[in-house]
Enzyme design. Structure first.
Site, short mmCIF file in Angstrom:
data_model
loop_
_atom_site.label_atom_id
_atom_site.label_comp_id
_atom_site.label_asym_id
_atom_site.label_seq_id
_atom_site.Cartn_x
_atom_site.Cartn_y
_atom_site.Cartn_z
CG HIS A 1 -1.91 -1.14 1.23
ND1 HIS A 1 -2.58 -1.55 2.37
CD2 HIS A 1 -2.34 -1.96 0.24
CE1 HIS A 1 -3.36 -2.57 2.07
NE2 HIS A 1 -3.22 -2.85 0.79
CD GLU B 1 -2.57 -5.55 -5.26
OE1 GLU B 1 -1.67 -6.30 -4.82
OE2 GLU B 1 -3.40 -4.99 -4.52
CD GLU C 1 -4.70 -9.31 -2.17
OE1 GLU C 1 -3.86 -8.39 -2.20
OE2 GLU C 1 -5.91 -9.14 -1.95
#
Length: 405
Positions: free
Chosen positions: A234, A264, A360
């Site tokens: 982040h 991503e 992820e």
């Protein structure tokens, strides 16, 4: 001059909301079923995600309280006078506006909705959101009421998506892919993280406008990180210039009426050395296995344990940084989290049809080590009756994402 503590204002007409009237009615009916089950006379919602979920209205607080009162026969949003009638136009229900002329007019607005003659005996609150100060203030006006936490029940209701929700999530995934395509076009030596991110964000926002011409537009963003900045998932973009051999992290986040989707990808500029390729391919291998494991009837924690074993076998488990995935829906980097549906070792939720989760995996190798950087891939899957549909189409892995513009 006599100025009101609260009032109603229907300025203009109700506008088209993200979902149909029947969808909002279904959600409110499900909430009232939970109220009956818990013997609640009233629920006071305070979070952005739950107010948006049940009414369509996404508030902008700027230091003022906002809410939604739900009883067995009423539902109304409560908004600040600074927003005039926009909350009414964007609410699938009534709306009461409170003024700034007196302290705590927000509380008086709550009382105005339910009346004073029959105070609620049992009230549901979002304990994971309401502040201690607001909890005390609400308690001061309902001194004989019993308060119960309803946040976990509401979270569980949100984890199962309707067909209308799945449609908006699918469009979000498609738009995230378009943002990624635009980002790749702008990856070149000397360009900056911020300029690359702007290109991807603008492409997504224009596509959201094209797809949803009646929506409000807010909060779509890109995190594009390079070099050491890839170490945190982040980390904000910076003005760092790209150089050949950089590890890159592409993260696109289109926001459609409060619904967040994400893409991503790990990339490299021009080339990747052997150590970087080895780490990248290990993370990709775990990602592929994770995609295979996501299906109905599987426990979240079991997915984590198997992927941990694979990372350990590959020699990278000690570089893993966070959970393997999470639920999607009314979600943003500012609000919302269906914490009971995350792919973590301590979550034993069983995947069901119409849940939506990401896969992820990420590893982070610190500076000074061979292959230094953060590696992550991210796809979104919709759980079906017999398997799962991957709605992320942008390719991943070294064969696709060593960029040589």
């Amino acid at each position: 001059m006599d100025r009101p503590d609260f009032f109603t204002l229907k300025n203009g007409e109700k506008v088209k909301l993200p979902f149909s009237n029947s969808e909002y009615d279904r959600r409110v009916n499900n909430l009232r079923t939970v109220m009956d089950k818990n013997n609640l006379d009233m629920v006071i919602l305070t979070s952005m995600h739950n107010i948006a979920y049940y009414t369509g209205f996404i508030y902008c607080s700027f230091g003022r309280p906002y809410g939604c009162v739900v009883t067995k026969n009423k539902i109304s949003t409560i908004s600040a006078n600074i927003d005039a009638s926009q909350p009414w136009r964007r609410s699938h229900c009534d709306n009461v506006i409170y003024t700034d002329w007196k302290r705590d007019n927000f509380l008086r607005a709550i009382v105005s909705i339910i009346g004073r003659d029959d105070p609620p005996k049992n009230i549901g609150l979002e304990n994971d959101h309401v502040t201690l100060d607001m909890r005390d203030k609400i308690g001061s006006i309902f001194t004989f009421s019993v308060f119960n936490d309803i946040s976990k029940d509401l979270m569980q209701l949100r984890t199962i998506k309707s067909n209308e929700e799945i449609e908006i999530i699918k469009n979000g995934a498609r738009i995230a892919d378009l943002g990624a395509e635009e980002i790749v076009k702008n990856i070149r030596e000397g360009n900056t993280e911020i300029e690359v991110a702007i290109a991807g964000r603008d492409r997504m926002e224009r596509e959201i406008v094209k797809t949803y011409p009646d929506a409000e537009y807010m909060d779509t963003w890109v995190w594009f990180q390079s070099g050491i900045n890839t170490d945190g998932a982040h980390n904000p973009k910076t003005n760092r210039k790209l150089v050949k051999g950089d590890i890159l992290s592409l993260n696109t986040f289109p926001m459609i009426s409060g619904y967040y989707t994400a893409l991503e990808r790990t990339l490299f500029l021009d080339y990747a050395d052997d150590a970087s390729l080895k780490a990248w391919e290990a993370n990709v291998k775990v990602h592929k296995r994770g995609l295979e494991l996501i299906k109905p009837g599987v426990k979240c924690s079991d997915i984590c344990h198997e992927l941990n074993e694979l990372f350990a076998e590959l020699g990278y488990l000690h570089y893993r940084t966070f959970g393997y995935g999470h639920s999607f829906g009314v979600l943003s980097h500012f609000y919302g989290r269906e914490a009971g549906l995350e792919l973590r070792e301590d979550i034993n939720t069983v995947l069901e049809e119409n849940m939506v989760v990401s896969m992820e995996p990420m590893i982070m190798i610190p500076e000074g080590n061979l292959g230094a950087g953060g590696y992550r891939e991210h796809d979104i899957l919709i759980i079906g009756k017999d398997g799962a549909e991957n709605i992320t189409k942008f390719p991943f892995g070294p064969e696709h994402n060593i960029i040589q513009n």
